[in-house]
Design an enzyme around this catalytic site. Structure first.
Site, PDB file in Angstrom:
ATOM      1  N   GLY A  50       2.612  57.209   5.599  1.00 37.23           N
ATOM      2  CA  GLY A  50       2.563  57.725   4.224  1.00 37.23           C
ATOM      3  C   GLY A  50       3.883  57.605   3.503  1.00 37.23           C
ATOM      4  N   CYS A  51       4.894  57.035   4.186  1.00 32.99           N
ATOM      5  CA  CYS A  51       6.174  56.824   3.522  1.00 32.99           C
ATOM      6  C   CYS A  51       6.322  55.347   3.185  1.00 32.99           C
ATOM      7  CB  CYS A  51       7.334  57.238   4.426  1.00 32.99           C
ATOM      8  SG  CYS A  51       7.332  58.987   4.793  1.00 32.99           S
ATOM      9  N   GLN A  52       6.872  55.050   2.010  1.00 36.74           N
ATOM     10  CA  GLN A  52       7.076  53.659   1.605  1.00 36.74           C
ATOM     11  C   GLN A  52       8.222  53.044   2.394  1.00 36.74           C
ATOM     12  OE1 GLN A  52       5.559  51.616  -0.550  1.00 36.74           O
ATOM     13  NE2 GLN A  52       4.489  52.848  -2.056  1.00 36.74           N
TER      14      GLN A  52
END
Lengths: 148, 415
Positions: A50-52
């Site tokens: 969920g982190c870029q």
């Protein structure tokens, strides 16, 4: 310091900074000062989804308290992790799961960060709370086990 | 001494043009907006916004159906827009212009209809290594469905297609080639004339993704002799949700419809449906009427400015930006093709593109960071993404100066 006290201190620190470039400067500095995760813990298992940018989070239980170490390939992200770690690390799983985390909103991070960034922040928070829940559940079942 | 490039006086009155775009007058974080994310979408001139409003306030009605006055006027305006666009790209007939939702929709249409009618197991579809996901995935879906194979024209480290290898990939199993004219991630302008002529020598049709070309250079589909060409309205100063598929009449006649519904039929019985003629065969359902009309207005706006003038101005912007960015210590360009257009991708030292993008944003500078929907391109360069500055007819040299100053400031904070 309790989780609440650390949050209040952060809110006060941020309130002294007038514009967002100053706040970013502070976040970046925190990122640079973040105690680094041991390289051996930078595993796919410790990667937060969920982190870029890439974020690794490692958890250890020391004397009944959870200790978080983390790293990221992006400095601002590291700074944000550092905020989370300073608030939640070194507390018992019970304290962490019961913590009311209001500082992110109070600092204005949710409204100023890009949506991808603040989503990442929330995933990170969720992950930290999940670890605490897991530790709490394990210790609970162990306790129940001995009582039986 | 710093070299100051000759800045030819543009045939374009950029300051006057800027006043036509309401959003360019806005401020972000209290700072004047520096909008350099035009490859993602362009801003809209007032005339386009007016066209949208006027449609709903004066002629809103369904097209091709009613005999009443409003429906006639709406139909005239909608078909008028088709003619404007046909003339803009020099199509032989307006019927060769199909309104779509955008580039992605146009590619899906061709991949689907061409796939169902032409592609057989063992056939090959050729794309290039620098495609946007929307010119990869629709073909992948179709190939999987038809038992066909997707092959890739490779590129070199500068981000240029390897034309020898392209020729070597051509054989009788290749049934269609789908390539981008201008790379959205690298800015590379591909040698499309050469690609088309080599493909046609083997009777292979070519689809060009012109999403990043149509707003930057003259497009003449007859001169190109291209079989299919797709683009989006919103990157051409028009509204979102409207785009164009150009197809040669002979191809469009041959292909089966993509979607079924109203407007695309001549007669319907439960036993058999006879499809409508071009272009309606490919426009099932009530189309984006206001979008199509406003896209027509956008094209007229571009024509008034002159696409050659726009091209000339943007080439100066590209040259100036490339030169100014080189002043930034540790900056490296991603994609160094000899011919580039519209966009410049770069990284600074090992600074994460998201960090740089976020600090530029806080200075009022809008650029794009990330993989630009072209993950295979990023993998080829072994990077997580880039920072991309992209230009439009209203971009100024001052915008570029602000970008460079913004990068300097952000980099000094992040280092």
């Amino acid at each position: 310091m309790t989780i609440k006290e650390t949050q209040d201190e952060l809110i006060s620190d941020f309130s002294f900074m007038e514009n967002w470039m100053d706040k970013y400067e502070y976040i970046i500095q925190l990122g640079k000062d973040l105690p680094l995760i041991d390289e051996k813990y930078k595993t796919p298992d410790n990667l937060i989804k969920g982190c870029q940018s890439q974020v690794w989070l490692h958890t250890e239980m020391i004397d009944g308290k959870l200790v978080f170490t983390a790293d990221s390939d992006a400095v601002i992200t590291k700074g944000l992790i550092s905020l989370m770690v300073s608030v939640l690390s070194n507390h018992t799983p019970k304290e962490i799961t019961e913590a009311d985390l209001y500082f992110i909103e109070a600092i204005g991070l949710t409204s100023h960060l890009s949506p991808t960034r603040s989503n990442g922040l929330l995933s990170m928070l969720k992950q930290m709370k999940m670890y605490a829940f897991a530790y709490q559940a394990t210790s609970q079942s162990q306790k129940n086990g001995t009582e039986l | 001494m710093q070299h100051v490039p000759d800045i030819t006086v543009p045939a374009l009155d950029v300051e006057k043009i800027r006043r036509d775009f309401p959003l360019l007058q806005e401020k972000v974080y209290g700072l004047p907006l520096v909008y350099l994310d035009n490859a993602a979408t362009t801003q809209k001139p007032q005339v386009v916004l007016d066209a949208l409003e006027q449609y709903y306030t004066t002629i809103n009605s369904n097209v091709h159906r009613g005999v009443h006055h409003l429906s006639q006027r709406a139909t005239d305006a909608y078909e008028g827009a088709r003619k404007i666009i046909a003339s803009f790209i020099n199509a032989q007939k307006p019927e060769e212009v199909i309104f779509t939702k955008g580039t992605t929709d146009g590619i899906n249409l061709v991949a689907n209809s061409f796939g169902r009618s032409v592609i057989k197991p063992g056939d090959i579809v050729l794309v290039s290594a620098m495609e946007h996901h929307s010119n990869i995935v629709p073909w992948q879906i179709m190939c999987e469905d038809r038992g066909a194979e997707l092959q890739v024209i490779p590129m070199n480290e500068q981000g240029e297609l390897l034309m020898d290898q392209f020729s070597a990939l051509l054989n009788d199993r290749v049934k269609i080639i789908a390539v981008t004219w201008v790379s959205n991630a690298l800015g590379t302008v591909n040698p499309v004339h050469e690609i088309i002529s080599r493909a046609h020598a083997r009777n292979i049709p070519v689809l060009l993704d012109a999403a990043q070309a149509i707003q930057h250079m003259p497009v003449d589909v007859q001169e190109l002799d291209v079989d299919f060409l797709v683009f989006s309205g919103h990157k051409l100063y028009g509204p979102t949700g409207i785009g164009v598929l150009y197809g040669k009449e002979e191809w469009l006649d041959k292909l089966p419809p993509y979607q079924g519904g109203g407007d695309m039929i001549k007669t319907v019985t439960f036993a058999k449906t006879i499809y409508n003629v071009l272009p309606y065969k490919f426009e099932a359902g009530t189309p984006d009427i206001s979008g199509a009309i406003a896209l027509g207005t956008a094209v007229e706006y571009v024509q008034k400015a002159g696409i050659e003038n726009i091209q000339q101005w943007e080439e100066q912007l590209m040259e100036y930006a490339t030169q100014r960015l080189q002043e930034v210590e540790g900056l490296r360009f991603i994609g160094q093709a000899k011919k580039k257009s519209g966009a410049i991708s770069f990284l600074v030292d090992d600074i994460h593109p998201y960090d740089l993008g976020e600090l530029l944003d806080k200075q009022g500078i809008a650029i794009r960071t990330g993989h630009h929907c072209a993950e295979p391109v990023m993998s080829a360069f072994c990077i997580p993404g880039t920072v991309r500055a992209s230009f439009a007819m209203y971009t100024t040299m001052e915008d570029i100066d602000k970008l460079v100053a913004g990068i300097q400031k952000a980099a000094s904070m992040l280092r």
